[in-house]
Write a protein that holds these residues in place. Structure first.
Motif, short mmCIF file in Angstrom:
data_model
loop_
_atom_site.label_atom_id
_atom_site.label_comp_id
_atom_site.label_asym_id
_atom_site.label_seq_id
_atom_site.Cartn_x
_atom_site.Cartn_y
_atom_site.Cartn_z
N ASN A 81 0.32 -0.96 -1.28
CA ASN A 81 0.67 -0.59 -2.66
C ASN A 81 0.84 -1.83 -3.53
O ASN A 81 0.39 -1.85 -4.67
N SER A 82 1.47 -2.84 -3.01
CA SER A 82 1.68 -4.08 -3.77
C SER A 82 0.35 -4.77 -4.06
O SER A 82 0.13 -5.28 -5.15
N ILE A 96 8.39 -8.55 2.86
CA ILE A 96 8.88 -7.25 2.40
C ILE A 96 10.27 -7.43 1.82
O ILE A 96 11.19 -7.90 2.49
N THR A 97 10.40 -7.06 0.57
CA THR A 97 11.68 -7.22 -0.12
C THR A 97 11.89 -6.03 -1.05
O THR A 97 11.09 -5.11 -1.05
N PHE A 98 12.97 -6.06 -1.81
CA PHE A 98 13.29 -4.91 -2.64
C PHE A 98 13.81 -5.34 -4.00
O PHE A 98 14.20 -6.49 -4.20
N THR A 99 13.81 -4.37 -4.88
CA THR A 99 14.44 -4.52 -6.18
C THR A 99 15.13 -3.20 -6.48
O THR A 99 14.73 -2.15 -5.97
N LEU A 144 4.03 -11.18 -1.18
CA LEU A 144 2.70 -11.79 -1.07
C LEU A 144 1.82 -11.37 -2.25
O LEU A 144 0.90 -12.09 -2.62
N TYR A 145 2.09 -10.21 -2.81
CA TYR A 145 1.22 -9.64 -3.83
C TYR A 145 1.89 -9.40 -5.18
O TYR A 145 1.20 -9.24 -6.18
N LEU A 146 3.21 -9.32 -5.20
CA LEU A 146 3.94 -9.11 -6.45
C LEU A 146 5.07 -10.12 -6.58
O LEU A 146 5.78 -10.38 -5.61
N ALA A 190 7.63 -6.97 -10.18
CA ALA A 190 7.96 -5.80 -9.37
C ALA A 190 9.14 -5.05 -9.98
O ALA A 190 9.14 -3.81 -10.03
N THR A 191 10.13 -5.77 -10.45
CA THR A 191 11.29 -5.14 -11.09
C THR A 191 10.86 -4.40 -12.36
O THR A 191 11.28 -3.27 -12.61
#
Length: 188
Positions: free
Chosen positions: A110-111, A151-154, A167-169, A174-175
């Motif tokens: 998706n990213s 892999i991380t989050f917002t 790697l992609y965003l 992303a936020t």
């Protein structure tokens, strides 16, 4: 029907794979072989020049353009009919036994491809159908695993957690995308 005819064998192989696909299952060559033997195709499969029914079956499967193969996490080759079971769904089915890997691959895809972060709740819905406890355990495993460092989050202003691959965003983008997604979902 004469079980020894090559067109009949091809049709039987195709039907066997399609039955599995219609039931949302991938099927390995060994299971196809078992089902064919049960349907009376054992002699036909055993009379191949090589004398190896697995080789004969592999040749029949490779000659069926309607059938797709997938290199499984288990190392086996699995088959499906993309008209009944998409390649994406087949991959999801195969990775269902490894939630961290399944989630990471979806987050990265998706990213990379769209680009967009995904809400963590996505994995509770079909076709993933992961229980919240499984998702939580997978997230903890990803946080501890070196192969998942990207892999991380917002978290949005409404408190929704979105996952993305660094790697992609970039985090700020992303936020922004997560906030936009949440805003659009609240205002159809």
């Amino acid at each position: 029907m004469n079980a020894g005819d090559a067109p009949d064998l091809g049709r039987a192989v195709l039907e066997t794979v399609r039955e599995a696909s219609a039931a949302a299952r991938l099927i390995a060559a060994e299971e196809v072989l078992e089902r064919l033997v049960a349907r009376g195709f054992g002699e036909c499969l055993g009379t191949a020049p090589e004398g190896d029914p697995c080789r004969r079956l592999a040749a029949v499967l490779s000659g069926l353009p309607a059938i797709a193969s997938l290199a499984s996490l288990s190392g086996r080759t699995l088959y499906h009919d993309p008209a009944l079971l998409s390649r994406t769904y087949a991959r999801i089915l195969d990775r269902g036994g490894d939630p961290p890997r399944l989630m990471a691959e979806e987050i990265r895809a998706n990213s990379r491809d769209y680009p967009r972060p995904v809400p963590v709740e996505l994995f509770e819905a079909p076709p993933f159908d992961l229980a919240p406890a499984v998702i939580e355990a997978a997230l903890k495993a990803m946080a501890a695993g070196e192969e998942y460092r990207d892999i991380t989050f917002t978290t949005t202003s409404q408190g929704t957690v979105y996952l993305f691959s660094s790697l992609y965003l970039e985090r700020n983008y992303a936020t922004f995308l997560a906030q936009q997604d949440e805003t659009f979902s609240m205002n159809p």
